[in-house]
Write an enzyme that holds these catalytic residues in place. Structure first.
Site, PDB file in Angstrom:
ATOM      1  CE  LYS A 184       7.055  21.408 -13.140  1.00 13.82           C
ATOM      2  NZ  LYS A 184       7.582  20.035 -13.488  1.00 13.82           N
ATOM      3  CD  GLN A 207      10.225  17.273 -12.645  1.00 14.29           C
ATOM      4  OE1 GLN A 207       9.295  18.530 -11.591  1.00 14.29           O
ATOM      5  NE2 GLN A 207      10.400  17.521 -13.417  1.00 14.29           N
ATOM      6  CG  ASP A 256       1.364  16.623 -13.408  1.00 16.00           C
ATOM      7  OD1 ASP A 256       1.406  17.967 -14.545  1.00 16.00           O
ATOM      8  OD2 ASP A 256       2.426  15.886 -12.845  1.00 16.00           O
TER       9      ASP A 256
END
Lengths: 357, 357
Positions: free
Chosen positions: B117, B161, B184
């Site tokens: 990422k 994460q 997210d």
């Protein structure tokens, strides 16, 4: 007669509007539960049986008759338990739950629905407060009424009677109801928590909760079963599908874009119809032995009735009764259960805020 | 070898935990997308093909080969557009979007995902900031790291994460990410707005968005099609089903309680598998001509690979490729698209807060 229930939906920007003949403006689909807000772009159900007249059945009748899921009787039982809890609260705290109802305009059907809810509150000892606003009320006036209820500690649940007049922004009005008093459970945060595994909505929307109560109290197994929900409105179809899924059913939602709805519904062990289209679900849409929950309550003109109309479900009852194992009647099925769930949510809200166990 | 990917799920109160052999603690299912958080009570998929080894196929191969939905190539295209927008923002405002990443512990797979990422951020010109916390960090330390990012105006998106070490309350940590930076899209309010017709989520969860992008950019029609999603996790299965429904598919969610999953999947024009079970979907689970999106990425030991493991999808690719019309590979399908969607959400977040059109 046919023109009476012939309705179509129009998407005006972000607002789905009901396009109707002027004549029948006052008696449309049930406000508390049943409109398919999600039918966009004039897309209509791919079905030619959307008549309120009982179809000329080509179904061969059998001796089988489905078990009646009696919403009147089950809701009476639930209401008697609510009444006992309200009485206990009054005895212990000297307080009873309060429901605030906001009604804008003078739709006849809405008046009847509000009247029934007030009567139900009276039956169980819940205080009810109705704010009646004129049809042409400004958005700010409606919002003020909501805010007043939000601030009032004697009110534990707020119900905005839907539909609102078309000049009002329904989403904005509903969004202004504070989360702790949103007994209808329409707030997106509530819906999100209903959708998510482990999520804990403050309130479960009343009609979906009514459907589940009808199933579970009638001994219908949900876990592992194929459940099909017809209609995906924010207030019924969508949350019902989410709730069935949380009960571990395998859920499919049928909507106006579904290519062959009958093919899908025929595989349903549990069929919930919330389309608001009379006689949409014919006997040959139902899997033999299925449980059928009819959420539809479309009012159709009937001058022989006291109110000038009668309610019709989505399901062709005469055909379904010889195919299904169990079925809810209209009226007397989901309707009274929805009112009972509203009372239950109001009671729970009061218990939560008063920390009364 | 068989024991390696044999996993079961255990519901510990409100938290679903992964039960695993100690040996393989460090390389489990993909954190960003793919775990079936919803598999409760040790209920396992009713399938005996959950091996990471390619099954001895009893499927008769044909000359047909599915079109490859190439996530690498599509995501490269998207990233180049993001890079151009970031450059334009830098030129006009002197600011670039910033992504804050919080990583707790030293899981090898998580490290690799985070590394990828960060690399992707570098490629498009987005600033990235990583807060690395030790495995045994207290809940309050993790929350503090989130709050710091919440307050930092140079950060427009926050990524925690997953999975977090088991002593941490994942829900609480994710809930502390402020809504405006929740790239997210895991916040219940976002999910509620995703579910509701007319709802406008601030962010669409990355993997579901990746699936839809793969379909639409490959010319696959969604409207009116039967779509089946395998798995109902809060981060993939559930939001993917909601998104497909908003694209007017007729959606069914298959999960561990579904009695005959194969019967359901065989009717899918679009099949999205997000179960995290290698080779769950065999050739005979797929409708000929269907489009198959494989979200599963289970790591299985492979010492010949640089990282000591390789990723396996839910779908038995060798069988599927001769039945489906189109299919995503693993790796190189949904994975790189998910990263691209993360960058896109971060860019949109920065544009929104900076009012940059």
């Amino acid at each position: 007669m046919m023109g009476f229930v012939r309705v179509r939906w129009q998407n005006c920007g972000r607002k789905i509007r009901f396009v109707q003949t002027r004549l029948y403006q006052n008696i449309l689909t049930s406000p508390s539960s049943l409109v398919s807000l999600d039918l966009p772009h004039d897309h209509t159900w791919p079905c030619n049986s959307s008549s309120h007249e009982t179809p000329h059945s080509n179904h061969i009748p059998t001796l089988h008759t489905a078990k009646l899921l009696d919403g009147n009787s089950i809701s009476t039982e639930i209401k008697s338990k609510i009444a006992a809890e309200v009485a206990r609260m009054k005895k212990c705290l000297g307080i009873v739950p309060g429901l605030g109802v906001i009604m804008v305009g003078e739709r006849r059907d809405s008046q009847i629905y509000v009247r029934n809810k007030i009567l139900a509150c009276d039956q169980v000892g819940i205080n009810s407060f109705v704010t009646q606003l004129p049809t042409h009320s400004a958005q700010s006036h409606v919002s003020k009424a909501v805010i007043k209820f939000n601030k009032d500690p004697s009110i534990h649940g707020i119900l905005v009677q839907l539909p609102l007049p078309q000049h009002l922004d329904e989403e904005q009005v509903l969004g202004s109801v504070c989360l702790e008093k949103d007994v209808d459970g329409f707030n997106p945060l509530n819906i999100g928590n209903l959708a998510m595994t482990g999520g804990e909505p403050l309130f479960t929307p009343c009609t979906p909760k009514a459907c589940i109560e009808l199933l579970t109290r009638s001994g219908v197994e949900i876990m592992g079963k194929n459940a099909v929900v017809i209609g995906r409105s924010n207030i019924v179809g969508l949350p019902t599908s989410l709730l069935l899924q949380r009960h571990h059913a395998t859920v499919t939602i049928v909507h106006a874009f579904t290519e062959n709805p009958q093919r899908v519904t025929c595989d349903a062990d549990i069929l919930v119809s919330a389309a608001g289209v009379p006689n949409l679900v014919r006997g040959n849409w139902i899997k033999p032995g299925a449980t059928v929950i009819d959420v539809g309550t479309s009012p159709v003109e009937d001058l022989s009735c006291e109110d000038g109309y009668r309610l019709m479900g989505d399901v062709c009852y005469e055909e379904a009764v010889s195919v299904a194992a169990a079925i809810t009647p209209v009226p007397g099925g989901v309707g009274p259960m929805t009112v009972a769930m509203l009372l239950l949510n109001t009671l729970h809200s009061a218990k939560r805020v008063l920390n009364f166990i």
